[in-house]
Design an enzyme around this catalytic site. Structure first.
Site, PDB file in Angstrom:
ATOM      1  N   HIS A 258       3.146   2.813   0.542  1.00 41.09           N
ATOM      2  CA  HIS A 258       3.933   3.493  -0.485  1.00 41.09           C
ATOM      3  C   HIS A 258       5.398   3.685  -0.073  1.00 41.09           C
ATOM      4  CE1 HIS A 258       4.074   5.195  -4.345  1.00 41.09           C
ATOM      5  NE2 HIS A 258       2.948   5.872  -4.329  1.00 41.09           N
TER       6      HIS A 258
ATOM      7  N   ASP B 234       6.137   0.528  -4.798  1.00 37.22           N
ATOM      8  CA  ASP B 234       5.896   1.568  -5.794  1.00 37.22           C
ATOM      9  C   ASP B 234       4.586   1.300  -6.532  1.00 37.22           C
ATOM     10  OD1 ASP B 234       8.274   2.825  -5.166  1.00 37.22           O
ATOM     11  OD2 ASP B 234       9.422   1.696  -6.665  1.00 37.22           O
TER      12      ASP B 234
END
Length: 428
Positions: A400, A404
């Site tokens: 992450h 995204d």
């Protein structure tokens, strides 16, 4: 005669230490030059170390599973001539043939037996004087005895005690066990032959330790998130079956993986942040144009990830051939360091045991991994009708910090579209 001190070479591109995976010689053995002496585990693979000279092994420094510094003396060999020790120089401090003896494994606790005298006795010893316990009275026993009885599955209510006020000691428990639990009520104590005793101690070394270290580092440093999507592979399975039935004799059998590789290599140019490696120490993401496809492979010693170089340049037959070749090399321990390095994204599959979904761990420093789950037939609704379709889930994990959630979902949806309409896999 001279002494040759063979030092651990740098087998890992600048690493400071390496692990002894397995010895193939022993002290006192005569060896020839280039004979296989020892296996050394690097970050990527097992490296076979050959003998630099011929001679007699006089000392081995370290045991399997031990880390040794690069440049430290690994093996001492008695050779014809002067060896490699400087005349008059002090010999390196002697070490035992095995750096340390392995710690003894804990043995299962033997069943206690009644004490026996070494001399014959003329008559049976008098039985111990047990203190009776009224029905319903709580048995008295120290914590250690209570725990031991619990572990053995014995109800202390039925164990006579010889201590003050009927207190039960270890010797009372021993006597109860030796008597076969005769004082217990029928059916209260479990049968001893139904219970499994013992603890096996397994040292985590070699590839298993490398896997543990990599998994721990990946989970510690990477904020994983997973995305799971189902794919209707009915049409793809029809195509796969047709291609296998009509293939040329020199072509390999196709599984689902070559088609997934084809779909990923077609999709990745639009998602450069996913085909990437993240150097989080330097704070730099390296986006790769070529797809170096890692294929997580189970071997007898653990999980390794051989790499299909430039998978984007292969058709499904070429990808299938490379999967088979690399998997065989990995399972036989013959994969080279180059074949186990440099992947930019990885596929993992449990085959028929793939389950419904999974949360695969990213192969750091990559930023994404795609998992293949089991294909099943189940009823689905198509145009208002219930039909039987072949459904397979893709379970993917992403870093992450780099990827995204929206981009990850869009990437998997792109792959889904390609697999559900397999003709598009072969269109520019």
């Amino acid at each position: 005669m001279g002494q040759y001190f063979f030092k651990l070479p740098d087998v890992g591109e600048g690493t400071a230490e390496a692990e002894i995976a397995a010895w193939h010689v022993k002290v006192g053995e005569m060896v020839k030059e280039d004979q296989h002496l020892v296996d050394i585990m690097t970050d990527k693979a097992v490296v076979e170390i050959p003998a630099p000279v011929s001679g007699k092994i006089t000392a081995l420094h370290g045991e399997a599973g031990e880390m040794r510094p690069v440049g430290s003396v690994l093996i001492e060999i008695e050779v014809e001539g002067a060896g490699n020790a400087k005349p008059g120089a002090a010999k390196p401090a002697p070490e035992p043939a095995v750096a340390k003896a392995p710690e003894p494994k804990p043995e299962p606790k033997p069943e206690p037996k009644p004490a026996a005298s070494p001399a014959p006795v003329a008559r049976e010893a008098a039985p111990p004087a047990f203190t009776t316990r009224a029905a319903g009275d709580k048995p008295l026993a120290p914590p250690a005895v209570r725990k031991r009885a619990w572990d053995l599955g014995i109800d202390l209510q039925f164990v006579p005690g010889t201590g003050p006020a009927g207190r039960i000691g270890h010797e009372d428990l021993d006597a109860f066990i030796a008597s076969g639990g005769k004082n217990a009520k029928a059916g209260t104590a479990p049968s001893r032959d139904q219970k499994r005793e013992g603890i096996e101690e397994v040292k985590v070394i070699g590839l298993r330790r490398k896997i543990a270290e990599k998994m721990q580092e990946a989970k510690r440093r990477i904020p994983h998130f997973s995305y799971i999507e189902e794919v209707d592979v009915t049409a793809l399975e029809e195509l796969r079956a047709h291609l296998n039935a009509t293939k040329k004799a020199d072509r390999p059998k196709l599984t689902i993986l070559p088609f997934l590789i084809k779909a990923m290599t077609k999709a990745l140019p639009d998602f450069p942040q996913i085909n990437a490696r993240y150097d989080d120490d330097a704070g730099v993401v390296h986006r790769h144009a070529g797809v170096q496809m890692g294929i997580a492979t189970q071997t007898p010693t653990g999980l390794v990830v051989p790499v299909i170089a430039h998978a984007e340049a292969l058709d499904v037959w070429g990808a299938a051939r490379e999967i088979a070749r690399l998997a065989a090399a990995a399972r036989d321990g013959k994969a080279t360091r180059e074949e186990l390095s440099g992947s930019t994204i990885t596929i993992t599959s449990l085959g028929a045991m793939g389950g419904l979904a999974s949360t695969p761990v990213i192969n750091r420093p990559e930023v994404a991994i795609v998992g293949v789950n089991k294909m099943i037939e189940r009823p689905v609704v198509r145009d208002g009708q219930i039909v039987i379709r072949k459904i397979m889930n893709l379970s993917a994990s992403f870093d992450h910090r780099v990827v995204d959630g929206w981009d990850a979902a869009e990437f998997i949806q792109r792959i889904r579209g390609l697999l559900e309409q397999p003709a598009t896999l072969f269109m520019d």
